[in-house]
Design an enzyme around this catalytic site. Structure first.
Site, PDB file in Angstrom:
ATOM      1  N   THR A 198       0.054   7.109 -12.166  1.00  0.00           N
ATOM      2  CA  THR A 198      -0.087   5.683 -11.871  1.00  0.00           C
ATOM      3  C   THR A 198       0.350   5.366 -10.447  1.00  0.00           C
ATOM      4  O   THR A 198       1.040   6.150  -9.791  1.00  0.00           O
ATOM      5  CB  THR A 198       0.752   4.833 -12.844  1.00  0.00           C
ATOM      6  OG1 THR A 198       2.132   5.139 -12.691  1.00  0.00           O
ATOM      7  CG2 THR A 198       0.335   5.072 -14.281  1.00  0.00           C
ATOM      8  N   ASP A 199      -0.061   4.175  -9.992  1.00  0.00           N
ATOM      9  CA  ASP A 199       0.357   3.698  -8.676  1.00  0.00           C
ATOM     10  C   ASP A 199       1.553   2.764  -8.846  1.00  0.00           C
ATOM     11  O   ASP A 199       2.108   2.646  -9.936  1.00  0.00           O
ATOM     12  CB  ASP A 199      -0.813   3.019  -7.952  1.00  0.00           C
ATOM     13  CG  ASP A 199      -1.396   1.846  -8.723  1.00  0.00           C
ATOM     14  OD1 ASP A 199      -0.700   1.283  -9.601  1.00  0.00           O
ATOM     15  OD2 ASP A 199      -2.547   1.476  -8.448  1.00  0.00           O
ATOM     16  N   GLN A 200       1.950   2.082  -7.780  1.00  0.00           N
ATOM     17  CA  GLN A 200       3.115   1.193  -7.830  1.00  0.00           C
ATOM     18  C   GLN A 200       2.956   0.053  -8.827  1.00  0.00           C
ATOM     19  O   GLN A 200       3.933  -0.498  -9.300  1.00  0.00           O
ATOM     20  CB  GLN A 200       3.401   0.601  -6.449  1.00  0.00           C
ATOM     21  CG  GLN A 200       4.214   1.516  -5.567  1.00  0.00           C
ATOM     22  CD  GLN A 200       4.607   0.799  -4.295  1.00  0.00           C
ATOM     23  OE1 GLN A 200       3.761   0.273  -3.586  1.00  0.00           O
ATOM     24  NE2 GLN A 200       5.899   0.774  -4.021  1.00  0.00           N
TER      25      GLN A 200
END
Length: 136
Positions: free
Chosen positions: A15-17
């Site tokens: 996942t990203d931020q």
């Protein structure tokens, strides 16, 4: 048409931020779907490679409809819409836990003889396993 389904749980590192699946990871989910679809058919990638055939990706398309999220269990539906020859096309639909379609995609792979490094026809064993799905 051949169809199969498998599931993957979104890991934190995918996942990203924002906690959404990073777009590049959908290609990995497609690969998981492909590998498991062939396994469900009765043939593994490893067995194909042991026969001297590899399947590099020639084309990849992906459309993002909604985000996948951290810790969700995603369902990957894979279709082989037509009997392969030298190329094999896979179509994908990815659903979240609420059964909402979040991604669609397609990859085209080519069968390559590992000794000559040239395109070749689909191995006969694979053709025999797929043929019953295309007797229209």
């Amino acid at each position: 048409m051949f169809e199969s389904t498998t599931q993957v749980r979104v890991r934190y590192g995918e996942t990203d931020q924002m906690g959404y699946v990073y777009y590049g990871n959908y290609a990995m989910y497609y690969e998981v779907g492909r590998v498991e679809s062939l396994r469900s058919l009765g043939l593994s990638y490893k067995e194909l490679e042991d026969m001297g055939v590899m399947m590099p990706v020639l084309e990849h398309r992906s459309k993002y409809i909604a985000p996948g999220k951290y810790d969700e269990l995603l369902t990957i539906k894979v279709k082989i819409p037509s009997l392969p020859g030298v190329r094999i096309r896979f179509e994908y639909e990815i659903y979240n836990e609420q059964d909402k379609l979040i991604n669609i995609g397609e990859t085209t792979l080519v069968f390559v003889d590992m000794q000559s490094n040239k395109p070749c026809r689909m191995p006969e064993v694979m053709e025999k396993l797929l043929a019953p799905y295309f007797n229209d």
